[in-house]
Scaffold this motif. Sequence first.
Motif, PDB file in Angstrom:
ATOM      1  N   MET A   1       0.933  -1.127   0.197  1.00  0.00           N
ATOM      2  CA  MET A   1      -0.307  -0.086   0.251  1.00  0.00           C
ATOM      3  C   MET A   1       1.091   1.458  -0.770  1.00  0.00           C
ATOM      4  SD  MET A   1      -2.801   0.449   2.259  1.00  0.00           S
ATOM      5  CE  MET A   1      -4.032   2.453   2.670  1.00  0.00           C
ATOM      6  N   LYS A   2       0.404   2.797   0.137  1.00  0.00           N
ATOM      7  CA  LYS A   2       1.065   4.021   0.322  1.00  0.00           C
ATOM      8  C   LYS A   2       2.325   3.733   1.625  1.00  0.00           C
ATOM      9  CE  LYS A   2      -3.884   5.061   1.340  1.00  0.00           C
ATOM     10  NZ  LYS A   2      -3.750   3.791   0.860  1.00  0.00           N
ATOM     11  N   HIS A   3       2.853   4.742   1.630  1.00  0.00           N
ATOM     12  CA  HIS A   3       4.109   4.886   2.103  1.00  0.00           C
ATOM     13  C   HIS A   3       3.642   6.212   3.277  1.00  0.00           C
ATOM     14  CE1 HIS A   3       5.676   1.262   1.904  1.00  0.00           C
ATOM     15  NE2 HIS A   3       5.824   1.477  -0.093  1.00  0.00           N
ATOM     16  N   SER A   4       3.058   6.131   3.234  1.00  0.00           N
ATOM     17  CA  SER A   4       2.178   7.581   4.324  1.00  0.00           C
ATOM     18  C   SER A   4       1.712   7.209   5.792  1.00  0.00           C
ATOM     19  CB  SER A   4       0.648   8.529   3.691  1.00  0.00           C
ATOM     20  OG  SER A   4       0.852   8.530   2.780  1.00  0.00           O
ATOM     21  N   TYR A   5       1.775   8.291   6.824  1.00  0.00           N
ATOM     22  CA  TYR A   5       1.921   8.418   8.071  1.00  0.00           C
ATOM     23  C   TYR A   5       0.822   7.563   9.022  1.00  0.00           C
ATOM     24  CZ  TYR A   5       7.294   7.974   8.501  1.00  0.00           C
ATOM     25  OH  TYR A   5       7.639   7.750   8.356  1.00  0.00           O
ATOM     26  N   ALA A   6       0.694   7.538   9.640  1.00  0.00           N
ATOM     27  CA  ALA A   6      -0.334   7.533  10.280  1.00  0.00           C
ATOM     28  C   ALA A   6      -0.677   7.449  11.941  1.00  0.00           C
ATOM     29  CB  ALA A   6      -1.687   6.119  11.026  1.00  0.00           C
ATOM     30  N   LEU A   7      -0.367   8.713  12.745  1.00  0.00           N
ATOM     31  CA  LEU A   7      -0.415   9.039  14.185  1.00  0.00           C
ATOM     32  C   LEU A   7      -1.091   8.947  14.804  1.00  0.00           C
ATOM     33  CD1 LEU A   7       1.651  12.506  14.649  1.00  0.00           C
ATOM     34  CD2 LEU A   7      -0.409  11.524  16.043  1.00  0.00           C
ATOM     35  N   ILE A   8      -1.028   8.586  15.812  1.00  0.00           N
ATOM     36  CA  ILE A   8      -2.260   7.468  17.026  1.00  0.00           C
ATOM     37  C   ILE A   8      -1.918   7.804  18.369  1.00  0.00           C
ATOM     38  CG2 ILE A   8      -3.566   5.491  17.663  1.00  0.00           C
ATOM     39  CD1 ILE A   8      -1.659   4.844  14.419  1.00  0.00           C
ATOM     40  N   THR A   9      -2.821   8.593  18.867  1.00  0.00           N
ATOM     41  CA  THR A   9      -2.562   9.295  19.909  1.00  0.00           C
ATOM     42  C   THR A   9      -3.174   8.360  20.628  1.00  0.00           C
ATOM     43  OG1 THR A   9      -4.051  11.486  20.638  1.00  0.00           O
ATOM     44  CG2 THR A   9      -2.602  11.791  19.740  1.00  0.00           C
ATOM     45  N   GLY A  10      -2.296   8.025  22.330  1.00  0.00           N
ATOM     46  CA  GLY A  10      -2.456   7.435  23.367  1.00  0.00           C
ATOM     47  C   GLY A  10      -2.773   5.662  22.745  1.00  0.00           C
ATOM     48  N   ALA A  11      -1.218   6.115  21.624  1.00  0.00           N
ATOM     49  CA  ALA A  11      -1.067   4.234  20.934  1.00  0.00           C
ATOM     50  C   ALA A  11      -0.754   2.814  22.400  1.00  0.00           C
ATOM     51  CB  ALA A  11      -0.384   4.560  20.340  1.00  0.00           C
ATOM     52  N   SER A  12      -0.270   3.299  23.084  1.00  0.00           N
ATOM     53  CA  SER A  12       0.264   2.865  24.096  1.00  0.00           C
ATOM     54  C   SER A  12      -1.009   1.668  25.190  1.00  0.00           C
ATOM     55  CB  SER A  12       0.892   3.471  25.241  1.00  0.00           C
ATOM     56  OG  SER A  12       0.262   4.157  26.014  1.00  0.00           O
ATOM     57  N   SER A  13      -1.644   2.289  24.414  1.00  0.00           N
ATOM     58  CA  SER A  13      -2.756   0.797  25.101  1.00  0.00           C
ATOM     59  C   SER A  13      -4.252   0.313  24.816  1.00  0.00           C
ATOM     60  CB  SER A  13      -3.260   0.842  26.587  1.00  0.00           C
ATOM     61  OG  SER A  13      -3.575   2.074  27.019  1.00  0.00           O
ATOM     62  N   GLY A  14      -5.002  -0.125  25.045  1.00  0.00           N
ATOM     63  CA  GLY A  14      -6.230  -0.143  24.962  1.00  0.00           C
ATOM     64  C   GLY A  14      -6.805   0.211  23.413  1.00  0.00           C
ATOM     65  N   ILE A  15      -7.609   0.789  22.890  1.00  0.00           N
ATOM     66  CA  ILE A  15      -8.214   1.469  21.480  1.00  0.00           C
ATOM     67  C   ILE A  15      -7.150   1.526  20.704  1.00  0.00           C
ATOM     68  CG2 ILE A  15     -10.282   2.654  20.780  1.00  0.00           C
ATOM     69  CD1 ILE A  15     -11.445   2.411  23.393  1.00  0.00           C
ATOM     70  N   GLY A  16      -6.256   2.777  21.455  1.00  0.00           N
ATOM     71  CA  GLY A  16      -5.802   3.351  20.734  1.00  0.00           C
ATOM     72  C   GLY A  16      -3.850   2.294  20.287  1.00  0.00           C
ATOM     73  N   LEU A  17      -4.168   1.487  21.233  1.00  0.00           N
ATOM     74  CA  LEU A  17      -3.368   0.219  20.366  1.00  0.00           C
ATOM     75  C   LEU A  17      -3.570  -0.811  19.250  1.00  0.00           C
ATOM     76  CD1 LEU A  17      -0.352  -1.519  21.245  1.00  0.00           C
ATOM     77  CD2 LEU A  17      -1.810  -2.681  22.847  1.00  0.00           C
ATOM     78  N   GLU A  18      -5.068  -0.859  19.550  1.00  0.00           N
ATOM     79  CA  GLU A  18      -5.379  -2.228  18.386  1.00  0.00           C
ATOM     80  C   GLU A  18      -6.114  -1.614  17.172  1.00  0.00           C
ATOM     81  OE1 GLU A  18      -6.233  -4.766  19.116  1.00  0.00           O
ATOM     82  OE2 GLU A  18      -5.263  -4.627  21.411  1.00  0.00           O
ATOM     83  N   ILE A  19      -5.359   0.186  17.582  1.00  0.00           N
ATOM     84  CA  ILE A  19      -5.902   0.902  15.868  1.00  0.00           C
ATOM     85  C   ILE A  19      -4.261   1.183  15.387  1.00  0.00           C
ATOM     86  CG2 ILE A  19      -6.716   2.996  14.368  1.00  0.00           C
ATOM     87  CD1 ILE A  19      -8.621   4.119  17.220  1.00  0.00           C
ATOM     88  N   SER A  20      -3.313   1.095  15.987  1.00  0.00           N
ATOM     89  CA  SER A  20      -2.462   1.091  15.463  1.00  0.00           C
ATOM     90  C   SER A  20      -1.763  -0.479  14.925  1.00  0.00           C
ATOM     91  CB  SER A  20      -0.936   1.651  16.825  1.00  0.00           C
ATOM     92  OG  SER A  20      -1.210   2.413  17.639  1.00  0.00           O
ATOM     93  N   LYS A  21      -2.395  -1.138  15.049  1.00  0.00           N
ATOM     94  CA  LYS A  21      -2.303  -2.907  15.089  1.00  0.00           C
ATOM     95  C   LYS A  21      -2.747  -2.904  13.827  1.00  0.00           C
ATOM     96  CE  LYS A  21      -2.327  -5.347  19.965  1.00  0.00           C
ATOM     97  NZ  LYS A  21      -2.922  -5.983  20.184  1.00  0.00           N
TER      98      LYS A  21
END
Length: 263
Positions: A1-21
């Motif tokens: 896919m593309k090589h753009s970035y996704a920035l996720i706040t609260g990425a260290s746990s919970g919903i943010g961690l799952e969204i990052s994955k």
Amino acid sequence: MKHSYALITGASSGIGLEISKILGAKGYNLILVSNQGEVLNELVAEFSEAFKVKVCSIDIDLSKEEAPKEIFDFCVDQQLEVEVLINNAGFFFFGEAVEADPKLAIDLVNLHVRTTSLMCTFFGKQMKQRKKGYILNTSSISAYKDFPGISYYGSSKAYIKSFTRSVRTELKRYGIHVTCLLPGATATNLYDPTIVNIPKAKKWGIMIGADKVARSGIRALFRNRSKVVPGFMTNLMNGFARATPHWLIYLISKRVKYFDNQD
Ligand SMILES: NC(=O)c1ccc[n+]([C@@H]2O[C@H](COP(=O)([O-])OP(=O)(O)OC[C@H]3O[C@@H](n4cnc5c(N)ncnc54)[C@H](OP(=O)(O)O)[C@@H]3O)[C@@H](O)[C@H]2O)c1
């Protein structure tokens, strides 16, 4: 896919961690943001290996005033083009507004209202220029009804819901997706496990998994939905909560031990 970035706040746990994955698995390079430096370092190593994408982290207190500008400047300096912005970090405290710790209360308002808004302003402007981008803001079903005990939390989440809807309309003509995620009770670190029995709540269907909430949020974002409330039970409970009259809420609150029932 593309090589753009996704920035996720609260990425260290919970919903943010799952969204990052999910976004890593989709091939996005990741910028993981939270105040848990050590956890972030581990995730950088784990995700770069697992998803074969570029991963970096920003260890920052998102409640502080300068946070949105510092994050934006970092991305500009490092030439990281943020195509997907996930404003997810948040925290919760329960109790009467008049009994709140002023520092905690203003940290919550800064994080939910100030940081979420300015992140949309800074990164949204770039998206508008590029005519491409995705913004997901995490609110809560508490945005739908004004309950006692969560005055700071609920009203800040109502702000996110309202702000997201306005920004969505503004950015729609530039082809940018802006979506509001409104989770109900989700099994994460948001709750104190000494007060809330998370495994039992999950077993009884009162709480749902963070992975399910994350999937619903990302699906809604890429399908350009204005908002999503994940989970059948959550929607059912939200319907009941919204229909509950304030006189009944008052009577119930008088019986709840966490309130100062003097009157
Ligand atoms: N769980 C629910 O039932 C529920 C329901 C509705 C809405 N939500 C919303 O969903 C979002 C994600 O919450 P969650 O349930 O996944 O809880 P969580 O597991 O506690 O995740 C929240 C994340 O935000 C980070 N964070 C909090 N304050 C921060 C700060 N000042 N600076 C930097 N990072 C900070 C946390 O780091 P720390 O570990 O250091 O706190 C954590 O990584 C929140 O906005 C929450 O309000 C959750």
